[in-house]
Each structure stands twice: as C-alpha cells, then as structure tokens.
Design an enzyme around this catalytic site. Structure first.
Site, PDB file in Angstrom:
ATOM      1  CG  ASN A  28       8.343  -1.574   0.583  1.00 35.21           C
ATOM      2  OD1 ASN A  28       7.752  -1.673   1.660  1.00 35.21           O
ATOM      3  ND2 ASN A  28       8.940  -0.466   0.190  1.00 35.21           N
TER       4      ASN A  28
ATOM      5  N   PRO B 172       0.795  -1.233   0.000  1.00 37.02           N
ATOM      6  CG  PRO B 172      -0.095  -1.096   2.132  1.00 37.02           C
ATOM      7  CD  PRO B 172       0.543  -2.058   1.188  1.00 37.02           C
ATOM      8  CG  ASN B 173      -0.281   4.384   1.238  1.00 33.00           C
ATOM      9  OD1 ASN B 173      -1.229   4.878   0.633  1.00 33.00           O
ATOM     10  ND2 ASN B 173      -0.381   3.935   2.470  1.00 33.00           N
TER      11      ASN B 173
ATOM     12  NE  ARG C  77       9.930   6.827   8.297  1.00 28.65           N
ATOM     13  CZ  ARG C  77       8.998   6.656   7.357  1.00 28.65           C
ATOM     14  NH1 ARG C  77       9.160   5.695   6.455  1.00 28.65           N
ATOM     15  NH2 ARG C  77       7.932   7.427   7.298  1.00 28.65           N
TER      16      ARG C  77
ATOM     17  NE  ARG D  80       4.143   6.880   1.089  1.00 25.79           N
ATOM     18  CZ  ARG D  80       4.225   5.700   1.690  1.00 25.79           C
ATOM     19  NH1 ARG D  80       4.425   4.603   0.985  1.00 25.79           N
ATOM     20  NH2 ARG D  80       4.093   5.598   3.000  1.00 25.79           N
TER      21      ARG D  80
ATOM     22  CG  HIS E  98      11.158  -1.589   4.807  1.00 26.82           C
ATOM     23  ND1 HIS E  98       9.785  -1.612   4.719  1.00 26.82           N
ATOM     24  CD2 HIS E  98      11.517  -2.710   5.472  1.00 26.82           C
ATOM     25  CE1 HIS E  98       9.343  -2.699   5.323  1.00 26.82           C
ATOM     26  NE2 HIS E  98      10.374  -3.390   5.775  1.00 26.82           N
TER      27      HIS E  98
ATOM     28  CE1 TYR F 283       8.580   5.426   2.556  1.00 22.64           C
ATOM     29  CE2 TYR F 283       7.372   7.478   2.800  1.00 22.64           C
ATOM     30  CZ  TYR F 283       7.683   6.218   3.255  1.00 22.64           C
ATOM     31  OH  TYR F 283       7.107   5.738   4.393  1.00 22.64           O
TER      32      TYR F 283
ATOM     33  CD  GLU G 241      10.903  -6.726   6.563  1.00 23.00           C
ATOM     34  OE1 GLU G 241      11.181  -7.770   7.176  1.00 23.00           O
ATOM     35  OE2 GLU G 241      10.582  -5.674   7.134  1.00 23.00           O
TER      36      GLU G 241
ATOM     37  CB  ALA H  35       1.527   0.592   6.619  1.00 21.75           C
TER      38      ALA H  35
HETATM   39  C1  DQA Z   1       8.131   1.533   3.856  1.00 22.37           C
HETATM   40  C2  DQA Z   1       8.162   1.866   5.353  1.00 22.37           C
HETATM   41  C3  DQA Z   1       6.815   1.624   5.986  1.00 22.37           C
HETATM   42  O1  DQA Z   1       6.864   1.943   7.369  1.00 22.37           O
HETATM   43  C4  DQA Z   1       5.777   2.533   5.347  1.00 22.37           C
HETATM   44  O2  DQA Z   1       4.507   2.282   5.905  1.00 22.37           O
HETATM   45  C5  DQA Z   1       5.762   2.419   3.865  1.00 22.37           C
HETATM   46  C6  DQA Z   1       7.022   2.289   3.137  1.00 22.37           C
HETATM   47  C7  DQA Z   1       9.456   1.900   3.147  1.00 22.37           C
HETATM   48  O3  DQA Z   1       9.633   1.468   2.022  1.00 22.37           O
HETATM   49  O4  DQA Z   1      10.262   2.636   3.694  1.00 22.37           O
HETATM   50  O5  DQA Z   1       4.723   2.551   3.238  1.00 22.37           O
HETATM   51  O6  DQA Z   1       7.925   0.148   3.715  1.00 22.37           O
END
Ligand code: DQA
Length: 247
Positions: A74, A10-11, A107, A18, A100, A23, A98, A77
């Site tokens: 990735n 998501p997102n 953070r 963002r 990020h 990011y 995994e 959240a």
């Molecule tokens: C993320 C870090 C997560 O905490 C966040 O909710 C994201 C992106 C990252 O790529 O840094 O959506 O996974």
C-alpha cells in the site's frame, strides 16, 4: 517457507487517527497483526515494513530481491504519482500486489489513477484490511508458485530467518513496553486504593489464556513465557512501590 513482505507507505502509520469512513478504526499494528495471523494460516512467513519516505520504500524494494517472495504494497499517496516507486517495482521482479484500504476508484478524481498498477500483478482496493489478506491469498495461490526455494542456499535461508526474528523481536518489545505501561498504571491505581498489587487468581487466568492462545505444542512454553513476563511486571511494580514509599 515463502516470505511475504507487507509494505505500507506514508500516513498509514496514522491508521486509527485517519478518517474511519475510508480507513476504518484499527491501527497499523492491528493491520499488521491480522497479516501475521493470515501468514500462519497460509504457512508463509510475514515481514512488515512501513515508512513515510519514498526513498526508504524504494530501498526496501531493492533489498527484497532474493529475500522476499511476494509483496503486498500500500504505497499510500505515492500510488498516484511516484514513478520512482513504479520503477523499483518493475526492476525487482518480485510479484507485488497493490492494495488500498479505501476504494480509490470511488473517491476524489486524483486517487483514481495509480501509476504503479501496471507493474503490479494485481490491484485490490476498497476491502479494508481484507484487501491485504486477499492479496496474501492471491500471492500464495497464484503469483509465488514459480518462485521455488531452489536458488537459495543455507546462508540465505539462515539470513532470512534472522531477519524475520529481528522484525518479530522489534514487535514483541513494542508490545511488551505497551503491556508494561498498563502494569504501571495498575500499580498506581492499587497504591491509591491501598490494596495489594499481587493478584494470584489473575495470574492463573493469564496462564490459562496463554495455554489456550497458542498451538498445543507450545502451550507449556507459552505459560513459561507469560510467567517470565509477569515476574518482570511484579519487579517493576515493586520498584514503583519502593520509590513511592521512599518519597
Ligand atoms: C490509500 C489510498 C490513497 O489514496 C491514500 O493517499 C492513502 C491510503 C488506501 O489505503 O486507501 O494514504 O492507499
């Protein structure tokens, strides 16, 4: 050839909009293109998938069984609380790295915890797009070594190739559509300026770039491909001119 799936949760579709501090400024398409290019370098096939939905991500993990050799995930959240995604990773028995973009350990406190970490083969965080590229290297160098093709028959392999082509066609069409919109804008600008839309020297430049932008054995075909794209662009520009003249 091995296949790596790049999965974004998501997102991550909103990259570019963002917070650039965490990011960067690139879009999801930029990120996926970087992974596709890395795949060429590593000699692996790359498929990309993004969804905002937990169930779609889980379904994608399930349907990766027997088709995908390694996954870069990735989970956005969901990383911090989705036991359902964790369970799916555990059951598919495919190495999952995994990743990020941001450094989740530096953070907010609620981002420090990953519920998927211990079912993934590794966690790479805080390197921006490089988190994905390093993850792909790790999959190739270490985690996909034992997963040989021996269990796959021709039907499986053919199916995989078709899946890859479908994914690439989707991307190609999106890119072509974006290109077409620029072509339309150029036509409108030139109509306003009262100049000719057709620019032979520009076409020559595009053809040269096409030949130089691909591996040598594809140079001529790449030029044919671009010629066809330019033919379609001209057709669209003519349509636009005719519509404007009729008005
Ligand atoms: C993320 C870090 C997560 O905490 C966040 O909710 C994201 C992106 C990252 O790529 O840094 O959506 O996974």
């Amino acid at each position: 050839m091995k296949t790596i799936l790049i999965m974004n949760g998501p997102n991550l579709s909103m990259l570019g909009k963002r917070d650039p501090k965490h990011y960067g400024s690139g879009t999801l398409a930029d990120l996926e293109n970087a992974c596709i290019n890395k795949g060429i370098e590593l000699g692996v096939k790359v498929l990309c998938f993004q969804s905002e939905s937990e169930s779609a991500l889980i379904r994608k993990l399930h349907t990766s069984m027997g088709v995908i050799d390694g996954i870069v995930l990735n989970a956005g959240a969901y990383t911090h609380y989705s036991i359902a995604i964790r369970d799916a990773i555990e059951l598919i028995k495919i190495p999952v790295v995994e990743v990020h973009l941001s450094d989740i350990h530096n953070r907010e406190d609620f981002r420090n915890r990953s519920v998927i970490e211990d079912v993934c083969v590794e966690q790479i965080s805080g390197l921006g797009v490089n988190s994905y590229l390093v993850a792909m290297e790790r999959l190739c160098d270490t985690y996909m070594k034992d997963h040989e093709e021996e269990s796959k028959d021709c039907t499986d392999l053919l199916g995989e190739e078709r899946i890859a082509i479908d994914a690439l066609d989707k991307e190609l069409l999106m890119l072509w559509q974006r290109r077409m919109k620029h072509v339309e804008r150029i036509a409108k600008i030139k109509m306003e300026m009262g100049t000719e839309t057709y620019a032979p020297s520009r076409e020559q430049e595009i053809l040269e770039k096409a030949a130089n932008g691909v591996e040598k054995q594809y140079a001529e075909l790449a030029q044919d491909f671009m010629k066809e794209i330019m033919r379609l662009s001209k057709e669209r520009q003519t349509q636009l001119r005719n519509v404007t003249n009729e008005e």
